[in-house]
Scaffold this active site. Structure first.
Site, PDB file in Angstrom:
ATOM      1  N   GLY B 500       0.846  -0.991   0.043  1.00 17.10           N
ATOM      2  CA  GLY B 500      -0.005  -0.093  -0.122  1.00 17.10           C
ATOM      3  C   GLY B 500       0.759   1.291  -0.061  1.00 17.10           C
ATOM      4  N   ARG B 612      12.518   2.750   4.327  1.00 22.19           N
ATOM      5  CA  ARG B 612      12.272   4.000   5.016  1.00 22.19           C
ATOM      6  C   ARG B 612      10.779   3.759   5.626  1.00 22.19           C
ATOM      7  NH1 ARG B 612      10.064   9.511   2.469  1.00 22.19           N
ATOM      8  NH2 ARG B 612       9.555  10.491   4.487  1.00 22.19           N
ATOM      9  N   ILE B 613      11.028   4.163   6.981  1.00 21.74           N
ATOM     10  CA  ILE B 613       9.514   3.955   7.604  1.00 21.74           C
ATOM     11  C   ILE B 613       8.929   5.411   7.607  1.00 21.74           C
ATOM     12  CG2 ILE B 613       8.610   3.539  10.043  1.00 21.74           C
ATOM     13  CD1 ILE B 613       9.578   1.242   8.569  1.00 21.74           C
ATOM     14  N   THR B 618       2.369   3.844  12.873  1.00 17.94           N
ATOM     15  CA  THR B 618       1.499   2.643  12.551  1.00 17.94           C
ATOM     16  C   THR B 618       2.336   1.827  11.698  1.00 17.94           C
ATOM     17  OG1 THR B 618       1.668   4.218  10.188  1.00 17.94           O
ATOM     18  CG2 THR B 618      -0.355   4.712  11.393  1.00 17.94           C
ATOM     19  N   LYS B 684       9.630   0.083   1.831  1.00 21.67           N
ATOM     20  CA  LYS B 684       9.095  -1.324   1.563  1.00 21.67           C
ATOM     21  C   LYS B 684       7.891  -1.812   2.388  1.00 21.67           C
ATOM     22  CE  LYS B 684      13.439  -2.695   2.163  1.00 21.67           C
ATOM     23  NZ  LYS B 684      14.664  -3.535   1.935  1.00 21.67           N
ATOM     24  N   GLY B 685       7.654  -2.971   2.598  1.00 19.16           N
ATOM     25  CA  GLY B 685       6.091  -3.202   3.118  1.00 19.16           C
ATOM     26  C   GLY B 685       6.413  -3.688   4.630  1.00 19.16           C
ATOM     27  N   GLU B 688       2.831  -7.309   6.394  1.00 21.36           N
ATOM     28  CA  GLU B 688       3.030  -8.729   6.365  1.00 21.36           C
ATOM     29  C   GLU B 688       4.292  -9.479   7.139  1.00 21.36           C
ATOM     30  OE1 GLU B 688       0.499 -10.702   2.876  1.00 21.36           O
ATOM     31  OE2 GLU B 688       1.177  -8.765   2.183  1.00 21.36           O
TER      32      GLU B 688
END
Lengths: 320, 723
Positions: B500, B612-613, B618, B684-685, B688
């Site tokens: 997302g 990168r966060i 969240t 990145k994600g 999951e």
């Protein structure tokens, strides 16, 4: 949930004069009505009845409508009783559920709760799918070929250990029954869970004075840390004088069709020194008559271990 | 601005989820489910149901609502009531529509189905004998992969030549997403346009599926979904109640609300497959892998609609090995369908691989972290494209230090009557993107609006959209209104595959560059305030010729209410240059009672490299949620199907998930290495990867505490009773 008529009597006499299903905390009744397991046409909300009061001056006396949370929090209640209550359900449920209702709560057997399935307890003669089905949570003691459902209450186990009595009233009058005698083994008639007569109401729960029950505990073993029924539990009170066990009360939950008093374990403890060996020997008496099913054979071992753990917790620092 | 844009609405109960909507004249649907696992419906007696109070209609396969199987990039989606075949217990076979919910429910109980009962296969152990290759063109359908070093004839030879070998079979239980929000929908038809309010993972996908199912043009369907009460893969496809509500609303000309009960959610939706995995690891005396063999079986529904591939994303990626053999079989069962669930494949697959690695560490007497680092891959195994950015070693180093790993001893320790163990595992989840478009609007009041069709089912995407937009427009985040969950918005932000933020975020950057460009064009046009001036954009304003005009003021001056641009971004050349993934080091401490053998997690820590966060809070929520679910898979969750195919624990009393008391402490840390080789945003994600490896870390800690190796999950008390 089916349509029903709700009335709210304000006196015990009015409540007894009307035929219907009593509603106290509603945590069992409403749940089972939603599942279509119970379909009362007349529901009597008894929360307005004067069945209140917690008295710990001479043993324990609870009005039947006292909430689990209030009894658990009362300072004079024996530890085994308050611990059994605190390890039950969730705070929200304990705030609602009454002590009288707790003693009458129905089994959590999933077949009992699913009206698409047969169940001898719900629909006598229809069969018991649990005996060959998903029976990990089911009983290994007090079972019959007609029913293997576990009794769900925690506090009833503690109360049976302490020789509690309940007062029952009906239009025919009042009677006092030992809680241990109140519950019925399933035998040939699993639909008869207890000695409650039609129209009868629990008004009071009494525990005889037992000073050494200040050394008591309730150990509950379950699949998660909170908000789950027991795989096995042990209510234990111990009287220790000079390193010797002079008396003991032991009962088990989660393993039997009714709250299970373990008099043989009590007997084996009396007069023994406070040692692990004494505890292990006594706990071995607990599994007399155990009949495991396909998925709950571990409960015999777990029962012994739960009792030993409770005994060790009650004698921490005194073990020889 | 609050930490989460949607938090005030959610905590004050003002957020309106799909089923919270209400329309005058609304009717209510209640589904009827099958009570056999396999067979054909011979008859359905609906007479008493139709005559029951308030009943408007009863639809069954004998009197169906016509629905067509829609096909999207996810493949075909099953629609109810179109035939009389029953493939699992709890399958939707009818729907009752009534004036009230209670009337619909009461009447549904009066529907009487009779069946021709056929033999059913309901257990993995029974179905394994007739396992099949996965059908082609399904997610994860690659059935076999074998890589052998030069001169090695077979994987068996490579294993036989390995000085140290561990071999074991692991299994994982089937699960349900059990999202807080049950699958539900409200459908209305107005002037030939269908509007459906329903929780999902991408409103445009839901609109496409509904249009296909109802055989109407896409522009006649609107899917509305501003809030989602949990999805986790289980709301990617349109649910049975949504299809039925839409079709019934069309047939009846009234709004229809249909929701599954909690109990129905467990069978009338799809969950995670059971898996069986046989792992063989061969290594030299130093723990360097020589051979990895990972043979996998997963359950699937009889329509073979989903494959849970456990080897490819784990043994195919984690550890460098000269010899690798992966195989995947499916086991069709008469059980509810399977689908995507948080880290499909990687979650159960990592339980097997990371347990096996722990077994190898024990066999070699090597520290489990050291063993993992010695074998860490630089690329997916057998692929030339190296990981673009992988800092797993740093994750382990930081994690070991923070968790006190050095205090771990091979036999665990004791604390009173508790046996205490520590476990670790690696996590890896591929980083990808879906094509995404977003619309960015600058408004004359000085605010901006960003819109895309996807969903924020608790992920934080809504907040992240505002942040990235604010950053890209060089304005404060609270000047941006983010909007999600309407199929008329540009298609983007699909809540799936942990994509997302990377997908929608890069599209926002494109849209922002475009809208700034357009703004400068307008600003310098003839007659405009910056005509003939070298103008630039900074701090939310156009600057040039000694003047500064905030964009709102400029739009005012230009007589415009707003200026809109759309940005689109999709995976591109980068996928020909590198492989991409998020990585993590999982740690946990487990206590097992010496006597009664309950296993309780007392501490856990995950250190993650996820690029990168964008939003620490969240992101932490996503990771912590994944880790907690990993504990749940390890110690609690399992759908228990009986031989009849009936689910024995289809409610929250029987299907255990952890309560707060089971999760005392979750520590999450990130190493911050933006991955701009993956996308311009560098993210990145995180959706999951947090669940990956956690179940193995728990099982490994249980082994450390007790010396008992449990090779299935969930691990329960009886697994740890030694007499």
């Amino acid at each position: 949930m089916r349509q029903f008529e709700l009335t709210a009597p304000t006196t015990v006499d009015d409540a007894l004069a009307t035929r219907g299903t009593f509603l106290a905390g509603g945590t069992t009744l409403v749940d089972l009505m939603k599942l279509d397991v119970l379909t009362p046409q007349q529901v009597l909300d008894i929360n307005g009845l004067p069945l209140r009061g917690i008295d710990t001056s001479d043993g324990l006396r609870f009005g039947a409508l006292e909430r689990m949370a209030d009894i658990a929090a009362h300072p004079g209640v024996y530890p085994v009783v308050s611990r059994a209550l605190l390890l039950s359900a969730s705070q929200q449920l304990r705030n609602m559920a009454s002590i009288g209702g707790n003693l009458l709560q129905r089994t959590r057997c999933t077949y009992f709760r699913d009206v698409a399935m047969p169940c001898n307890r719900r629909d006598p003669g229809s069969g018991c799918p649990a005996i060959t089905g998903a029976n990990r949570m089911h009983a290994v003691l007090g079972t019959s070929e007609h029913c293997v459902a576990t009794h769900a209450s925690d506090v009833a186990v503690a109360l049976v250990a302490l020789d509690a009595e309940i007062t029952l009233v009906s239009e025919d009058g009042e009677r006092v029954v030992a809680l241990a005698d109140f519950y019925r083994l399933p035998g040939e008639t699993p639909e008869v869970e207890n000695d409650l007569r039609p129209g009868e109401l629990i008004t009071e729960v009494r525990v005889p004075r037992l000073d050494w029950a200040s050394r008591s505990t309730y150990v509950k073993v379950r699949d998660r840390q909170s908000y789950e029924f027991a795989l096995c539990s042990a209510a234990v009170a111990l009287d220790v004088q000079d390193g010797q066990i002079t008396d003991a009360r032991v009962a088990a939950g989660g393993v039997a069709t009714v709250p299970w008093r373990l008099r043989a374990v009590e007997e084996a403890l009396r007069g023994k020194p406070v040692t692990l060996a004494s505890f292990e020997d006594a706990a071995a008496e607990a599994t007399e008559g155990v009949k495991p099913l396909a998925h709950n054979a571990f409960k015999g071992s777990l029962l012994k271990r739960t009792i030993i753990r409770a005994l060790l917790e009650l004698t921490e620092g005194e073990l020889r | 601005m609050t930490a989460r844009v949607d938090a005030p609405l959610k905590v004050t109960g003002q957020a309106r989820y799909g089923a919270d909507h209400w329309f005058p004249d609304m009717t209510y649907g209640y589904l009827v489910l099958s009570t056999i696992a396999h067979g054909r419906i011979e008859a359905m007696d609906v007479t008493s149901a139709k005559n029951a109070p308030g009943v408007i209609a009863v639809y069954t396969p004998f009197d169906p609502l016509v629905l067509h199987k829609p096909s999207t990039f996810l493949g075909e989606t099953w629609v109810p009531l179109q035939d009389r075949e029953v493939a699992y217990y709890g399958q939707p076979i009818g729907v009752v529509i009534a004036e009230t919910f209670e009337q619909a429910r009461d009447a549904a109980m009066l529907v009487d189905a009779t069946y021709e009962v056929l033999p059913a296969v309901t257990s993995m152990s029974e179905g394994m004998a007739t396992a099949e290759d996965p059908p082609p063109s399904r997610f994860g359908s690659q059935s076999a992969l074998e890589l052998l070093a030069d001169g090695v004839a077979s994987i068996e030879d490579a294993i036989a030549a390995s000085p140290v070998v561990v071999e074991a079979t692991y299994s994982t239980a089937p699960q349900n997403h059990a999202a807080m929000e049950p699958h539900s929908a409200i459908a209305t038809w107005e002037n030939g346009v269908l509007t459906v309010y329903s929780g999902n993972q991408a409103s445009n996908l839901q609109a496409d599926e509904l249009a296909g199912a109802l055989a109407v043009d896409g522009d006649r369907v609107r899917a509305v979904n501003p809030f989602v009460g949990g999805a986790f893969g289980g709301k990617g496809r349109t649910s049975a109640p949504a299809f039925l509500a839409a079709a019934a609303s069309r047939a009846l000309g009234r709004p229809v609300k249909a929701a599954l009960t909690r109990e129905q959610v467990f069978t009338a939706t799809a969950g995670r497959a059971s898996t069986v995995q046989k792992l063989t690891l061969g290594a030299d005396k130093n723990g360097i892998l020589i051979a990895v063999r990972h043979d996998s079986w997963c359950s699937t529904a009889m329509d073979r609609s989903f494959v849970e591939p456990t080897g490819q994303g784990t043994s195919g990626q984690y550890y460098t090995t000269p010899n690798l053999s992966l195989s995947q079989k499916i086991v069709p069962l008469n059980l509810p369908p399977t689908t995507f669930m948080r880290a499909p494949g990687e979650a159960p697959g990592s339980f097997a691989l990371e347990s096996a690695m722990d077994e190898l560490a024990v066999a070699l007497d090597v520290d489990p972290i050291e063993l993992r680092l010695r074998n860490a891959s630089t690329a997916p195994i057998g692929k030339d494209l190296q990981w673009s950015s992988k800092h797993l070693d740093e994750c382990f180093r930081i994690g070991a230090d923070r968790f006190g790993w050095s205090e771990r001893t091979p036999g665990g320790r004791t604390d009173g009557d508790w046996l205490v163990g520590m476990g670790t595992a690696s996590a890896l989840f591929p980083a990808g993107r879906f094509p995404a478009s977003v619309e960015l609007t600058l408004r004359a009041d000085g605010t901006a609006v960003v819109s895309t069709s996807g969903a924020d089912p608790g992920t934080g995407l809504l907040t992240v959209l505002a942040q990235v937009s604010g950053e890209s427009l060089d304005i404060a985040t609270d000047r941006v209104t983010p909007r999600l969950g309407h199929s008329t918005y540009p298609a983007g932000g699909f809540s799936a595959g942990s994509t997302g933020t990377a997908s929608a975020g890069t599209a926002v950057m494109v849209a922002a560059a475009q809208v700034i460009d357009d703004l400068l064009g307008l600003a310098t046009a003839p007659g405009a305030p910056f005509e003939g001036v070298e103008a630039s954009y900074e701090g939310g304003a156009v600057v040039g010729g000694g003047r500064t005009m905030p964009f709102g003021e400029l739009l005012h001056a230009l007589g415009r209410e707003s200026l809109t641009a759309t940005g689109t971004s999709a995976p591109g050349e980068e996928v020909t240059k590198h492989s991409f993934g998020s990585f993590g080091a999982q740690f946990c401490e487990v206590r097992v009672h010496r006597w009664t053998r309950e296993a309780r997690v007392t501490r856990m820590l995950g250190v993650f490299d996820a690029g990168r966060i964008i939003n620490e809070k969240t992101a932490r929520g996503q990771i912590a949620g994944g880790m907690i679910w990993g504990v749940s898979a390890a110690l609690h969750e399992a759908l228990e199907f009986e031989e009849s195919g009936r689910l024995a624990n289809g409610d929250f009393a029987g299907y255990l998930v952890p309560v707060n008391a089971d999760i005392p402490n979750v520590d999450v840390e990130f190493v911050h290495h933006p991955d701009t080789l993956h996308n311009a945003l560098g993210a990145k994600g995180v959706g999951e990867v947090g669940i990956v490896g956690m179940a193995a870390a728990v099982a490994n800690a249980v082994y450390n505490a007790t010396g008992i190796r449990v090779r299935h999950i969930p691990i329960t008390i009886e697994d740890l009773l030694i007499d």
